[in-house]
Design a protein around this motif. Sequence first.
Motif, mmCIF file in Angstrom:
data_model
loop_
_atom_site.group_PDB
_atom_site.id
_atom_site.type_symbol
_atom_site.label_atom_id
_atom_site.label_comp_id
_atom_site.label_asym_id
_atom_site.label_seq_id
_atom_site.Cartn_x
_atom_site.Cartn_y
_atom_site.Cartn_z
ATOM 1 N N UNK A 206 -7.700 -4.300 7.438
ATOM 2 C CA UNK A 206 -6.828 -3.951 8.563
ATOM 3 C C UNK A 206 -6.106 -5.195 9.109
ATOM 4 N N UNK A 207 -6.864 -6.285 9.219
ATOM 5 C CA UNK A 207 -6.291 -7.513 9.790
ATOM 6 C C UNK A 207 -5.279 -8.178 8.849
ATOM 7 N N UNK A 208 -5.164 -7.668 7.629
ATOM 8 C CA UNK A 208 -4.253 -8.297 6.655
ATOM 9 C C UNK A 208 -2.967 -7.503 6.456
ATOM 10 N N UNK A 209 -2.863 -6.332 7.116
ATOM 11 C CA UNK A 209 -1.769 -5.407 6.782
ATOM 12 C C UNK A 209 -0.374 -6.022 6.926
ATOM 13 N N UNK A 210 -0.200 -6.932 7.881
ATOM 14 C CA UNK A 210 1.137 -7.510 8.066
ATOM 15 C C UNK A 210 1.336 -8.846 7.364
ATOM 16 N N UNK B 93 -7.784 -9.101 -4.002
ATOM 17 C CA UNK B 93 -8.496 -8.121 -4.827
ATOM 18 C C UNK B 93 -8.849 -6.869 -4.015
ATOM 19 N N UNK B 94 -9.258 -7.055 -2.763
ATOM 20 C CA UNK B 94 -9.573 -5.894 -1.916
ATOM 21 C C UNK B 94 -8.315 -5.078 -1.639
ATOM 22 N N UNK B 95 -7.185 -5.781 -1.465
ATOM 23 C CA UNK B 95 -5.923 -5.084 -1.212
ATOM 24 C C UNK B 95 -5.523 -4.254 -2.445
ATOM 25 N N UNK C 44 -7.808 1.134 4.536
ATOM 26 C CA UNK C 44 -7.798 -0.258 4.997
ATOM 27 C C UNK C 44 -9.071 -0.587 5.766
ATOM 28 N N UNK C 45 -9.579 0.399 6.499
ATOM 29 C CA UNK C 45 -10.847 0.173 7.196
ATOM 30 C C UNK C 45 -11.988 0.051 6.180
ATOM 31 N N UNK D 181 0.839 -1.207 0.000
ATOM 32 C CA UNK D 181 0.000 0.000 0.000
ATOM 33 C C UNK D 181 0.871 1.253 0.000
ATOM 34 N N UNK D 182 1.998 1.170 0.725
ATOM 35 C CA UNK D 182 2.911 2.332 0.815
ATOM 36 C C UNK D 182 3.440 2.736 -0.554
#
Length: 267
Positions: free
Chosen positions: A130-134, A146-148, A124-125, A97-98
């Motif tokens: 949010x729960x997938x960020x790491x 796909x959502x990411x 992310x919200x 995302x960065x």
Amino acid sequence: MKIVIRDLEIWYNSIKALSNISLEIVDGELTFVIGPNGAGKSTLLKAISLIVPPKWGVIYIDGRDVKLYSVRELAKTIAYVAPHISRSIPSTVLDYLMTARYPYTSFLQFKEDKTDLEVIDKVSRQMNIIHLLNRRLDQLSSGELQRVVIARALTQQPKIILLDEPSAFLDLRYRLEILEHIKNITRTENLITIIAIHDLYLASLYADKIILLSNGSIAACGNVEEVLKEEVIERIYGVRVELLEVKGKRIILPVEPLTLSTPQQNT
Ligand SMILES: Nc1ncnc2c1ncn2[C@@H]1O[C@H](COP(=O)(O)OP(=O)(O)OP(=O)(O)O)[C@@H](O)[C@H]1O
Ligand SMILES: [Mg+2]
């Protein structure tokens, strides 16, 4: 903001993918591009994002030829999401995302700043990731990925969002939720959003405008009622359809193929 396309023609070597495309797309509207396989939907999105060059014609964004935009300007203006996403990028969701924030960073900024993190948190919200960020990209399910990828496009904070088949892997709920959200931000933030899609029902639910492509040309263009008509869909797709109205929503029900389908010949 406005996109104006004049007499666009695109070729891949000896294959003519688009011809005679003239269009105007205004901000605040959600536009869907539909049409049979090979009709030119993906090519139209790639042309607007300068991935494929026109043989003829011009694309103007706010009155300026897109070819005159710098790479950085384009990155701030347009986010393009391809239909097939590479999972092999060795990165976490957060790092991925960065990368969408690069157009906003200066040469001396090596780390994300507060605004970058705020934007990523908000998007992310909205996309429920949010729960997938790491997590690493190669550890996600197809729908999560796909959502990411859609989240990355929104993280870029573009004025124009081009999505190629964004709902292919999404479950029933996310199809509605994400398109609903995209429609809302298109309205409230005055974006131009163009979505190539096969699902005519989703198009009928959310489209302000539909462009129907056939054999590389515009077969119909207008609002849902103007384009999603039985005779138009039957003629272009070669499928007998029934048009149902359920609770005020227009459903195109495919019944049977009209003739044996033949591959499209664009040349
Ligand atoms: N890289 C390429 N090289 C050669 N021809 C291509 C290339 N990409 C697309 N084409 C051709 O251009 C035409 C339009 O393709 P495009 O991918 O835009 O169609 P589409 O409407 O997105 O189809 P689909 O519904 O299958 O995604 C097709 O005839 C296709 O075969
Ligand atoms: Mg395509």
